[in-house]
Write an enzyme that holds these catalytic residues in place. Structure first.
Site, PDB file in Angstrom:
ATOM      1  N   ARG A 189     -14.106  -6.891   2.044  1.00 42.97           N
ATOM      2  CA  ARG A 189     -12.690  -6.776   1.691  1.00 42.97           C
ATOM      3  C   ARG A 189     -11.959  -8.051   2.101  1.00 42.97           C
ATOM      4  NH1 ARG A 189      -9.866  -1.875   1.355  1.00 42.97           N
ATOM      5  NH2 ARG A 189      -8.030  -3.213   1.135  1.00 42.97           N
ATOM      6  N   CYS A 230     -15.964   3.517   0.355  1.00 37.78           N
ATOM      7  CA  CYS A 230     -14.845   2.654   0.735  1.00 37.78           C
ATOM      8  C   CYS A 230     -14.344   2.920   2.152  1.00 37.78           C
ATOM      9  CB  CYS A 230     -13.713   2.787  -0.275  1.00 37.78           C
ATOM     10  SG  CYS A 230     -13.016   4.442  -0.437  1.00 37.78           S
ATOM     11  N   HIS A 272      -7.131   1.228  -6.942  1.00 38.23           N
ATOM     12  CA  HIS A 272      -7.479   0.525  -5.699  1.00 38.23           C
ATOM     13  C   HIS A 272      -8.264  -0.741  -6.055  1.00 38.23           C
ATOM     14  CE1 HIS A 272      -7.925  -0.209  -1.588  1.00 38.23           C
ATOM     15  NE2 HIS A 272      -8.614   0.832  -1.186  1.00 38.23           N
ATOM     16  N   GLN A 319     -10.378  -2.897  -3.402  1.00 37.94           N
ATOM     17  CA  GLN A 319     -11.619  -2.293  -2.945  1.00 37.94           C
ATOM     18  C   GLN A 319     -12.747  -2.536  -3.943  1.00 37.94           C
ATOM     19  OE1 GLN A 319     -12.279  -0.501   0.125  1.00 37.94           O
ATOM     20  NE2 GLN A 319     -14.284  -1.081  -0.667  1.00 37.94           N
ATOM     21  N   ARG A 335       0.884  -1.179   0.000  1.00 40.67           N
ATOM     22  CA  ARG A 335       0.000   0.000   0.000  1.00 40.67           C
ATOM     23  C   ARG A 335       0.916   1.221   0.000  1.00 40.67           C
ATOM     24  NH1 ARG A 335      -5.455   1.290   1.674  1.00 40.67           N
ATOM     25  NH2 ARG A 335      -5.567   3.351   2.654  1.00 40.67           N
ATOM     26  N   ASP A 371     -16.312   8.775  -2.422  1.00 43.79           N
ATOM     27  CA  ASP A 371     -15.104   8.647  -1.605  1.00 43.79           C
ATOM     28  C   ASP A 371     -14.870   9.996  -0.932  1.00 43.79           C
ATOM     29  OD1 ASP A 371     -12.773   7.704  -0.477  1.00 43.79           O
ATOM     30  OD2 ASP A 371     -11.643   7.567  -2.346  1.00 43.79           O
TER      31      ASP A 371
END
Length: 314
Positions: free
Chosen positions: A297, A269, A140, A143, A113, A229
């Protein structure tokens, strides 16, 4: 297979952006995620990754990414090594290529990450084991893997459906566009001026998989899923005040949701800022599936790790 012959290892495969997999591979992953989740809910022990080790490398901090990967790997019977740039040489005195060569000789799987996609790709190019994108500034994929799985759980196949993206043209938006192209749905994209998706970064070739809207409410019209987001992603904190002003009309509220289909879902998310990118009565309301989305997830990533390490099961 001759007696005493070791089973063939699956070919080395990385998961660096959503378009790394085909629609057929995603169909398999969603099926496996459902099986693995059902076993988890039924307290059935399932440990196919015994003696396998996942290295998690964090340049960007996270709650959901760490807990979902770490808990998921332990539940599958494996072990985890957690690294940050503060306690490793990644990105400091040692070139990322050298870190990849060393770490990948000691573990079976790496999740990173970080900020730049280029750093992730540089690591993967010199890794002997699969590398997973846990998030970069550009993409991402884990996700969206979980988001699409969550949609399927609640509403069935996503093919032919409409997803409304309201907010920043960021890594999430890029990845939704890739998913639309591969899985056959449409994204209604609405971003403030100056915060549009960079088509070159999104890297899609099918212009028909998305439509642009200046008015976010119009983007939501007829949508099966509305998603957003935070206005200021990690690494862009210096722009927060400017973004607050620019995004003022892009808060997903009850009015926007009323333009979507009556059975539309809402996703985020997380972490979320109620009263900014989403109204409290939306994220905490009956159309919101954000907590299922967050849990998924773990289940989707368990299916992903199983696939990267063991190939297809059955």
């Amino acid at each position: 297979m001759k007696s005493g012959t070791a089973p063939l290892e699956p070919p080395l495969k990385h998961y660096l952006q959503f378009k790394d997999f085909s629609a057929e591979e995603y169909a398999y992953l969603f099926e496996r995620a459902a099986v693995i989740k059902r076993r988890f809910k039924n307290f059935e022990k399932y440990t196919p990754l015994v003696d396998r080790t996942l290295a998690m490398i964090f340049e960007k901090a996270s709650t959901r990414t760490r807990v979902s990967f770490e808990a998921g790997m332990y539940q599958m019977g494996g072990s985890v090594v957690h690294l940050t740039t503060g306690d490793s040489q990644l990105g400091r005195a040692e070139p990322v290529e050298d870190s990849a060569r060393v770490i990948s000789r000691m573990v079976d799987l790496v999740m990173i990450r970080t900020y730049e996609q280029a750093k992730l790709e540089g690591f993967a190019a010199h890794s002997r084991v699969p590398v997973i994108n846990g998030l970069t500034d550009e993409y991402h994929p884990c996700q969206i893997l979980a988001d699409v799985f969550t949609f399927i759980e609640h509403r069935g196949p996503i093919e032919g459906k409409t997803v409304a993206w309201v907010g920043d043209g960021n890594n999430m938006a890029n990845t939704w566009l890739q998913a639309a192209e591969i899985l056959g749905f449409t994204v209604h994209l609405s971003t403030p001026g100056g915060y549009e998706v960079d088509q070159a970064v999104a890297g899609i070739s099918n212009r028909a998989c998305y439509k642009l809207f200046k008015n976010p409410r119009e983007a939501c019209r007829g949508a099966h899923l509305v998603t957003t987001d935070v206005w200021t992603s990690m690494g862009f904190e210096a722009e927060s005040a400017t973004r607050q002003q620019a995004f003022a009309d892009w808060c997903v509220d009850a009015d926007m949701m009323s333009a979507a289909r009556p059975d539309a879902l809402f996703m985020h998310c997380l972490p979320a800022h109620r009263g900014e990118e989403v109204a409290a009565d939306v994220i905490d309301g009956p159309q919101s599936v954000v907590w299922d989305e967050a849990e998924n997830r773990m289940h989707a990533q368990k299916a992903l790790m199983e696939y990267l390490l063991l190939g297809r099961i059955g």
